[in-house]
Design an enzyme around this catalytic site. Structure first.
Site, PDB file in Angstrom:
ATOM      1  NE  ARG A   1      -3.077   0.295   3.203  1.00 13.47           N
ATOM      2  CZ  ARG A   1      -2.515   0.713   4.344  1.00 13.47           C
ATOM      3  NH1 ARG A   1      -2.044   1.935   4.417  1.00 13.47           N
ATOM      4  NH2 ARG A   1      -2.422  -0.082   5.386  1.00 13.47           N
TER       5      ARG A   1
ATOM      6  CE1 TYR B   1     -16.906   8.452 -16.408  1.00 12.70           C
ATOM      7  CE2 TYR B   1     -16.620   8.520 -14.032  1.00 12.70           C
ATOM      8  CZ  TYR B   1     -16.852   7.808 -15.192  1.00 12.70           C
ATOM      9  OH  TYR B   1     -17.017   6.452 -15.122  1.00 12.70           O
TER      10      TYR B   1
ATOM     11  CG  ASP C   1     -10.521  13.421 -16.244  1.00 14.14           C
ATOM     12  OD1 ASP C   1      -9.836  12.754 -17.050  1.00 14.14           O
ATOM     13  OD2 ASP C   1     -11.490  12.949 -15.630  1.00 14.14           O
TER      14      ASP C   1
ATOM     15  CE  LYS D   1     -13.103   4.840 -18.435  1.00 16.21           C
ATOM     16  NZ  LYS D   1     -13.446   6.169 -17.939  1.00 16.21           N
TER      17      LYS D   1
HETATM   18  C1  LIG Z   1     -13.943   6.739 -16.708  1.00 17.95           C
HETATM   19  C2  LIG Z   1     -13.618   8.127 -16.356  1.00 17.95           C
HETATM   20  C3  LIG Z   1     -13.341   8.495 -15.041  1.00 17.95           C
HETATM   21  C4  LIG Z   1     -13.423   7.515 -13.876  1.00 17.95           C
HETATM   22  O1  LIG Z   1     -12.494   6.491 -14.002  1.00 17.95           O
HETATM   23  P1  LIG Z   1     -12.709   5.007 -13.416  1.00 17.95           P
HETATM   24  O2  LIG Z   1     -11.456   4.314 -13.800  1.00 17.95           O
HETATM   25  O3  LIG Z   1     -13.923   4.441 -14.066  1.00 17.95           O
HETATM   26  O4  LIG Z   1     -12.894   5.153 -11.946  1.00 17.95           O
HETATM   27  C5  LIG Z   1     -12.992   9.822 -14.790  1.00 17.95           C
HETATM   28  N1  LIG Z   1     -12.924  10.738 -15.790  1.00 17.95           N
HETATM   29  C6  LIG Z   1     -13.204  10.411 -17.072  1.00 17.95           C
HETATM   30  C7  LIG Z   1     -13.109  11.460 -18.123  1.00 17.95           C
HETATM   31  C8  LIG Z   1     -13.554   9.102 -17.403  1.00 17.95           C
HETATM   32  O5  LIG Z   1     -13.835   8.789 -18.669  1.00 17.95           O
END
Ligand SMILES: *Cc1c(COP(=O)(O)O)cnc(C)c1O
Length: 401
Positions: free
Chosen positions: A59, A112, A184, A209
């Protein structure tokens, strides 16, 4: 040629990993261990006191995870990075690090869906307020800043409408007030956009992603422009709240990342072809893709991004039922949330990723009932267009609109 720093396509493969430190293994090894043994009690004491570098407990850090963190630090041109168990764990860690009760967060006009949910929790339970701001003008940004503003949180492109934010403008204004900016960067990846270079202080990623790229991992990352700040997050929010990434997920991400540059090139090419196909379809209106010359954000895309990305949103003529019937007729394209995978995916934001957002706010965010979001995959774009084509023809004959 060159100043010693290799090009992105090379760094994405080589950076963060020195085979000589791992028995010469070409592929970064998986250190699937919860804890690490000390050679003596004194060594354990020195590690806990921070006097000696080294592993303690997974951790608090793991070698497989660290390879990923170092690679991402290089790719985003940051100073340090931390990996988390999901994108939301990364988003929540950076926000909890930056804000306290009474503070205020300025957000881009859309975020998001689960980030929206987190902002609601912060507001209701901890009295940390936020508002969604049109950041297209300098006045708009200045006007939104209050004495309590502790952070500016931005998505660009904004999910799912693909509106872009001029990051250099936002960070220039924020710097005057010494307000940290979080971006982000999930939709772009560092291959297409490097917000730290444009003045942002933190990047967050859903590594689920494009970073992973194969639809087999949920993970998140923070990259920062300050080693001290990242260290503080690692020693507080990450360690004590504990949303860490598992070594196996880091191993998969290290593997997925090697092909990031070539994958992104193909996602971008396919998206351009599919966007121009969609434009000619009478059942489809309002295509949101920054690569189209008449998209309002096209000029920002051209200056701030290397290419236009692999995400397309569009509205259908008709009703929610038309959009759903169209989705149901698709054969190759899969109905799924998430994005950035090899497979082309389609989802209905109003009832899926943004279902939690109240109807009125959805309207402000431009999320209508006929809006669909396409994550363009790596298939032959002609096959994807043919799939859309056969589905549109079926809808047309059914006359569901
Ligand atoms: C999917 C997504 C998130 C959240 O990510 P997770 O891995 O699903 O927790 C945050 N911001 C954007 C733009 C996303 O597409």
């Amino acid at each position: 040629m060159g100043n010693g720093k290799k090009r992105f396509e090379t760094r994405v493969i080589h950076d963060g990993y020195d085979a000589q430190q791992h028995f010469g293994a070409l592929a970064p090894p998986l250190y699937q261990t919860s804890t690490f043994t000390f050679s003596s009690a004194e060594q354990g004491e020195a590690r806990f006191a921070g006097e000696e570098e080294g592993n303690i407990y997974s951790r608090l850090g793991n070698p497989t995870v660290r390879i990923l963190e170092e690679k991402m630090t290089s790719l985003e041109n940051g100073k340090a990075a931390l990996a988390f168990g999901s994108g939301m764990a990364a988003v929540s860690a950076v926000l909890l690090h930056l804000v306290k009760t009474g503070d205020h967060i300025i957000c881009s006009r859309g975020v998001y869906g689960c980030t929206f949910g987190l902002l609601e929790i912060l507001d209701e339970k901890f009295h940390i307020s936020h508002n969604f701001v049109d950041m297209s003008t300098e006045e708009g940004i200045r006007h939104a800043i209050t004495n309590d503003t502790a952070c500016i949180y931005v998505e660009s492109p904004i999910n799912p409408t693909m509106e872009l934010i001029d990051l250099a403008l936002v960070t220039r204004v924020a710097k005057e007030y010494a307000i940290p900016v979080v971006v982000d960067n999930t939709f772009c990846t560092p291959y297409l956009q490097q917000p730290l270079t444009l003045g942002a202080n933190y990047i967050v990623h859903s590594a689920t992603k494009y970073i992973g790229g194969h639809g087999d991992v949920v993970g998140g990352l923070i990259v920062g422009d300050s080693q001290e700040q990242i260290k503080l997050i690692s020693m507080s929010t990450q360690k004590d709240i504990g949303g860490i990434m598992s070594p196996f997920d880091a191993w998969l991400l290290n593997r997925g990342l090697k092909t990031l540059a070539i994958r992104m090139d193909r996602h971008c090419l396919n998206a351009e072809k599919i966007a121009s196909y969609l434009r000619d379809q009478s059942l489809i209106k309002n295509i949101y893709f920054p690569g189209l010359k008449d998209h309002p954000s096209h000029p920002i895309a051209a200056s701030q991004m290397k290419n236009y990305g692999g995400m397309i949103s569009f509205e259908m003529n008709g009703t929610k039922e038309t959009a759903q019937a169209f989705m149901n007729e698709l054969k190759l394209i899969k109905i799924a949330v998430s994005l950035g995978d090899a497979e082309t995916l389609i989802q209905h934001p109003a009832s899926m990723t943004h279902a939690i957002v109240p109807k009125k706010v959805k309207e402000q965010m431009g999320i209508s009932d006929t809006l669909l979001r396409l994550s363009v995959g790596l298939e032959a774009w002609e096959d994807v267009c043919e799939d859309i084509d056969q589905a549109l023809k079926k809808i047309d004959t059914m006359a569901v609109f």
